[in-house]
Scaffold this motif. Structure first.
Motif, PDB file in Angstrom:
ATOM      1  N   ALA A 126     120.353  66.591 -36.384  1.00 20.35           N
ATOM      2  CA  ALA A 126     119.212  65.749 -36.012  1.00 20.35           C
ATOM      3  C   ALA A 126     119.511  64.966 -34.741  1.00 20.35           C
ATOM      4  CB  ALA A 126     118.868  64.813 -37.162  1.00 20.35           C
ATOM      5  N   GLN A 127     120.747  64.520 -34.587  1.00 20.64           N
ATOM      6  CA  GLN A 127     121.128  63.773 -33.394  1.00 20.64           C
ATOM      7  C   GLN A 127     121.109  64.662 -32.159  1.00 20.64           C
ATOM      8  OE1 GLN A 127     121.615  60.492 -33.068  1.00 20.64           O
ATOM      9  NE2 GLN A 127     121.942  60.767 -30.860  1.00 20.64           N
ATOM     10  N   GLN A 128     121.613  65.889 -32.298  1.00 21.42           N
ATOM     11  CA  GLN A 128     121.595  66.834 -31.177  1.00 21.42           C
ATOM     12  C   GLN A 128     120.158  67.171 -30.776  1.00 21.42           C
ATOM     13  OE1 GLN A 128     124.108  69.776 -33.161  1.00 21.42           O
ATOM     14  NE2 GLN A 128     125.636  69.573 -31.521  1.00 21.42           N
ATOM     15  N   LEU A 129     119.294  67.345 -31.781  1.00 19.82           N
ATOM     16  CA  LEU A 129     117.889  67.630 -31.500  1.00 19.82           C
ATOM     17  C   LEU A 129     117.246  66.463 -30.759  1.00 19.82           C
ATOM     18  CD1 LEU A 129     115.344  69.355 -31.756  1.00 19.82           C
ATOM     19  CD2 LEU A 129     115.000  68.374 -34.048  1.00 19.82           C
ATOM     20  N   MET A 130     117.554  65.246 -31.189  1.00 21.79           N
ATOM     21  CA  MET A 130     117.011  64.066 -30.520  1.00 21.79           C
ATOM     22  C   MET A 130     117.465  64.002 -29.066  1.00 21.79           C
ATOM     23  SD  MET A 130     117.345  60.062 -31.645  1.00 21.79           S
ATOM     24  CE  MET A 130     116.709  60.462 -33.280  1.00 21.79           C
ATOM     25  N   GLU A 131     118.730  64.294 -28.822  1.00 20.62           N
ATOM     26  CA  GLU A 131     119.251  64.284 -27.459  1.00 20.62           C
ATOM     27  C   GLU A 131     118.603  65.377 -26.610  1.00 20.62           C
ATOM     28  OE1 GLU A 131     121.374  62.002 -25.994  1.00 20.62           O
ATOM     29  OE2 GLU A 131     120.831  60.969 -27.853  1.00 20.62           O
ATOM     30  N   LEU A 132     118.396  66.543 -27.224  1.00 17.73           N
ATOM     31  CA  LEU A 132     117.738  67.644 -26.521  1.00 17.73           C
ATOM     32  C   LEU A 132     116.330  67.234 -26.104  1.00 17.73           C
ATOM     33  CD1 LEU A 132     117.882  70.707 -25.706  1.00 17.73           C
ATOM     34  CD2 LEU A 132     116.839  71.188 -27.927  1.00 17.73           C
ATOM     35  N   ARG A 133     115.603  66.623 -27.012  1.00 19.75           N
ATOM     36  CA  ARG A 133     114.229  66.216 -26.714  1.00 19.75           C
ATOM     37  C   ARG A 133     114.201  65.086 -25.690  1.00 19.75           C
ATOM     38  NH1 ARG A 133     111.618  64.188 -31.475  1.00 19.75           N
ATOM     39  NH2 ARG A 133     109.815  64.085 -30.114  1.00 19.75           N
ATOM     40  N   ARG A 134     115.177  64.190 -25.744  1.00 18.79           N
ATOM     41  CA  ARG A 134     115.210  63.072 -24.804  1.00 18.79           C
ATOM     42  C   ARG A 134     115.528  63.507 -23.385  1.00 18.79           C
ATOM     43  NH1 ARG A 134     118.579  58.285 -27.996  1.00 18.79           N
ATOM     44  NH2 ARG A 134     116.860  57.572 -29.325  1.00 18.79           N
ATOM     45  N   HIS A 135     116.356  64.538 -23.257  1.00 20.91           N
ATOM     46  CA  HIS A 135     116.881  64.895 -21.943  1.00 20.91           C
ATOM     47  C   HIS A 135     116.287  66.183 -21.363  1.00 20.91           C
ATOM     48  CE1 HIS A 135     119.983  61.752 -21.900  1.00 20.91           C
ATOM     49  NE2 HIS A 135     120.082  61.973 -23.201  1.00 20.91           N
ATOM     50  N   LYS A 136     115.763  67.074 -22.189  1.00 19.60           N
ATOM     51  CA  LYS A 136     115.327  68.379 -21.682  1.00 19.60           C
ATOM     52  C   LYS A 136     113.848  68.658 -21.888  1.00 19.60           C
ATOM     53  CE  LYS A 136     119.426  71.182 -21.345  1.00 19.60           C
ATOM     54  NZ  LYS A 136     119.922  72.575 -21.458  1.00 19.60           N
ATOM     55  N   MET A 137     113.147  67.802 -22.651  1.00 20.33           N
ATOM     56  CA  MET A 137     111.748  68.086 -22.965  1.00 20.33           C
ATOM     57  C   MET A 137     110.871  66.913 -22.575  1.00 20.33           C
ATOM     58  SD  MET A 137     112.107  69.771 -26.755  1.00 20.33           S
ATOM     59  CE  MET A 137     113.057  71.276 -27.036  1.00 20.33           C
ATOM     60  N   GLY A 138     109.766  67.204 -21.865  1.00 19.04           N
ATOM     61  CA  GLY A 138     108.755  66.205 -21.566  1.00 19.04           C
ATOM     62  C   GLY A 138     107.466  66.579 -22.270  1.00 19.04           C
ATOM     63  N   MET A 139     106.723  65.589 -22.753  1.00 20.95           N
ATOM     64  CA  MET A 139     105.520  65.861 -23.537  1.00 20.95           C
ATOM     65  C   MET A 139     104.354  65.011 -23.058  1.00 20.95           C
ATOM     66  SD  MET A 139     107.375  65.966 -27.250  1.00 20.95           S
ATOM     67  CE  MET A 139     109.065  66.623 -27.325  1.00 20.95           C
ATOM     68  N   VAL A 140     103.195  65.658 -22.930  1.00 22.37           N
ATOM     69  CA  VAL A 140     101.956  64.967 -22.564  1.00 22.37           C
ATOM     70  C   VAL A 140     100.878  65.442 -23.523  1.00 22.37           C
ATOM     71  CG1 VAL A 140     100.250  64.516 -20.755  1.00 22.37           C
ATOM     72  CG2 VAL A 140     102.642  64.924 -20.135  1.00 22.37           C
ATOM     73  N   PHE A 141     100.166  64.482 -24.120  1.00 23.39           N
ATOM     74  CA  PHE A 141      99.164  64.835 -25.107  1.00 23.39           C
ATOM     75  C   PHE A 141      97.769  64.406 -24.652  1.00 23.39           C
ATOM     76  CE2 PHE A 141     103.179  64.278 -27.401  1.00 23.39           C
ATOM     77  CZ  PHE A 141     103.285  65.538 -27.981  1.00 23.39           C
ATOM     78  N   GLN A 142      96.768  64.864 -25.410  1.00 21.90           N
ATOM     79  CA  GLN A 142      95.379  64.569 -25.072  1.00 21.90           C
ATOM     80  C   GLN A 142      95.137  63.060 -25.045  1.00 21.90           C
ATOM     81  OE1 GLN A 142      92.604  66.456 -27.694  1.00 21.90           O
ATOM     82  NE2 GLN A 142      90.842  65.332 -26.945  1.00 21.90           N
ATOM     83  N   HIS A 143      95.688  62.360 -26.032  1.00 25.44           N
ATOM     84  CA  HIS A 143      95.583  60.901 -26.054  1.00 25.44           C
ATOM     85  C   HIS A 143      96.815  60.345 -25.349  1.00 25.44           C
ATOM     86  CE1 HIS A 143      92.203  61.402 -28.708  1.00 25.44           C
ATOM     87  NE2 HIS A 143      92.937  62.159 -29.504  1.00 25.44           N
ATOM     88  N   PHE A 144      96.583  59.530 -24.352  1.00 26.66           N
ATOM     89  CA  PHE A 144      97.636  59.166 -23.407  1.00 26.66           C
ATOM     90  C   PHE A 144      98.802  58.436 -24.074  1.00 26.66           C
ATOM     91  CE2 PHE A 144      93.484  58.459 -20.996  1.00 26.66           C
ATOM     92  CZ  PHE A 144      93.349  59.809 -20.721  1.00 26.66           C
ATOM     93  N   ALA A 145      98.515  57.680 -25.176  1.00 28.04           N
ATOM     94  CA  ALA A 145      99.550  56.985 -25.952  1.00 28.04           C
ATOM     95  C   ALA A 145     100.418  56.095 -25.068  1.00 28.04           C
ATOM     96  CB  ALA A 145     100.413  57.998 -26.703  1.00 28.04           C
ATOM     97  N   LEU A 146      99.788  55.442 -24.076  1.00 29.96           N
ATOM     98  CA  LEU A 146     100.529  54.482 -23.266  1.00 29.96           C
ATOM     99  C   LEU A 146     100.713  53.195 -24.060  1.00 29.96           C
ATOM    100  CD1 LEU A 146      98.722  54.940 -19.827  1.00 29.96           C
ATOM    101  CD2 LEU A 146     100.727  56.149 -20.718  1.00 29.96           C
ATOM    102  N   LEU A 147     101.784  52.496 -23.780  1.00 29.73           N
ATOM    103  CA  LEU A 147     102.041  51.222 -24.446  1.00 29.73           C
ATOM    104  C   LEU A 147     101.226  50.141 -23.739  1.00 29.73           C
ATOM    105  CD1 LEU A 147     105.887  51.708 -24.824  1.00 29.73           C
ATOM    106  CD2 LEU A 147     104.129  51.979 -26.584  1.00 29.73           C
ATOM    107  N   PRO A 148     100.213  49.582 -24.411  1.00 27.44           N
ATOM    108  CA  PRO A 148      99.243  48.714 -23.714  1.00 27.44           C
ATOM    109  C   PRO A 148      99.839  47.426 -23.173  1.00 27.44           C
ATOM    110  CG  PRO A 148      98.899  48.643 -26.094  1.00 27.44           C
ATOM    111  CD  PRO A 148      99.886  49.736 -25.843  1.00 27.44           C
TER     112      PRO A 148
END
Length: 377
Positions: A126-148
């Motif tokens: 789970a830790q390796q997966l988290m690191e992979l997602r943090r460093h190698k994957m970028g995600m953009v969704f329909q709802h912007f989910a910005l921190l207001p």
């Protein structure tokens, strides 16, 4: 070759046609596989994994129903190449968003394997997966989910803060990325002070600031007004041409897919019916569902000069000399060169990327394609 991937056979292509060109550019064909799905299943319900194993890793719709399970993603195999824009399409409930969440490690799969390069997501912690997602994957969704409660600068820098990057470095990288997406001068605005298109640019910048290898976008422009949406598509292509990311993009809009995609996968009831370029899907649908899904797509938007040309020179036809007219690129789509050919009312030469003559296209062929949709309706 991936599941149901289309190929154009010159022997079965329309008379005089050559194999179809690839999406935005042939460079994607040469790339190594960046992401691979091998017989991927995502089944919802009690004891889903045990049931799938009991049936040997393959379940029919009747078997799923008998077990009280829902097969959101069923036996999907595909390869996504380095540097390509791979678009996934399908109606609501087809499984496209679930598949992308499986690819990005947001939800675990029930069966099969997902590889990022040669790394099996099933075989890491789970830790390796988290690191992979943090460093190698970028995600953009329909709802912007910005921190207001955060400014544009702080929103974009937030993934770097999660990584533990020091404040000076993360703000410097965030400013560079904000400039890249055209929001320079808005760093200290809050999301509520931005338009929808500007908010989506912040979301894109936030995904890009970590310099991901793979970029996942789930209907990122569908909530935008048509004009803003078109601008964002152009901006997306500009960024992709600059950064050459591997992109997995979900959309329900075939016009958007035509504009952006190197290849498209069409999903139906959790399965991939066909993978190919927009041209291949329209001209050689592998299933009745794909044919129905693409039937209203204007062929002028997807057919290339390579597909409608007649091989060889148009010698002996008045006004057909390649020397007295600008040639058409083989990859150019009919809608983009139609007026030049029709106004000329004579064959126009077709050339490859190096300028070598391949054939010629007749105005009659172009007119037939332009009128085809009107005749069908």
């Amino acid at each position: 070759m991936s599941q149901n991937e289309a190929t154009i056979d010159p022997a079965t292509a329309p008379t005089g046609a050559a194999p179809a060109a690839t999406g935005r550019g042939a460079h994607a064909n040469a790339g190594q596989n960046k992401l691979t799905c091998s017989n991927v299943w995502k089944v919802f319900g009690e004891n889903a994994e045990r049931a799938l194993q009991r049936y040997g890793g393959h379940m029919s719709q009747d078997q799923l129903a008998a077990e009280g399970l829902v097969g959101a993603v069923q036996d999907v195999s595909l390869d996504i190449r380095q540097g390509e824009i791979f678009i996934i399409m399908g109606l609501s409930g087809s499984g496209k968003s679930t598949l992308v969440r499986c690819m990005s490690g947001l939800i675990p799969i029930t069966g099969g394997h997902i590889f990022v390069e040669d790394q099996d997501l099933n075989g890491i912690s789970a830790q390796q997966l988290m690191e992979l997602r943090r460093h190698k994957m970028g995600m953009v969704f329909q709802h912007f989910a910005l921190l207001p409660h955060l400014t544009v600068l702080a929103n974009v820098a937030f993934p770097l803060e999660i990584q533990g990057v020091d404040k000076r470095t993360r703000e410097q990288k965030a400013r560079e990325t904000i400039r890249m997406v055209g929001l320079e001068g808005r760093e200290h605005n809050f999301p509520r002070q931005l338009s929808g298109g500007q908010q989506q640019r912040v979301g894109i910048a936030r995904a890009l600031v970590i310099e991901p290898d793979i970029w996942f976008l789930d209907e990122p422009f569908s909530a935008l007004d048509p004009l803003i949406r078109r601008d964002m598509q152009d901006e997306f292509l500009r960024l992709q041409n600059m950064l050459d990311k591997t992109v997995v993009f979900i959309t329900h809009d075939f016009s958007e897919a035509i504009k952006l995609a190197d290849r498209i996968a069409i999903m139906h009831d959790g399965r991939v019916d066909q993978i190919g370029t927009s041209e291949e899907l329209v001209t050689q649908p592998a299933t009745d569902y794909v044919a129905e899904f693409t039937k209203d797509v204007p062929r002028a938007k997807v057919l290339s000069a390579r597909s409608v040309m007649v091989p060889g020179r148009a010698d002996g036809i008045p006004g057909s000399s390649p020397d007295d007219v600008k040639p058409v690129s083989a990859a150019e789509r009919v809608e983009d060169f139609a007026s030049r050919v029709v106004d000329r009312n004579a064959p126009v030469p077709v050339v490859d990327d190096q300028g070598a003559a391949l054939g010629h296209v007749h105005p009659e062929s172009v007119m037939n394609i332009l009128l085809e949709r009107e005749q069908r309706s």
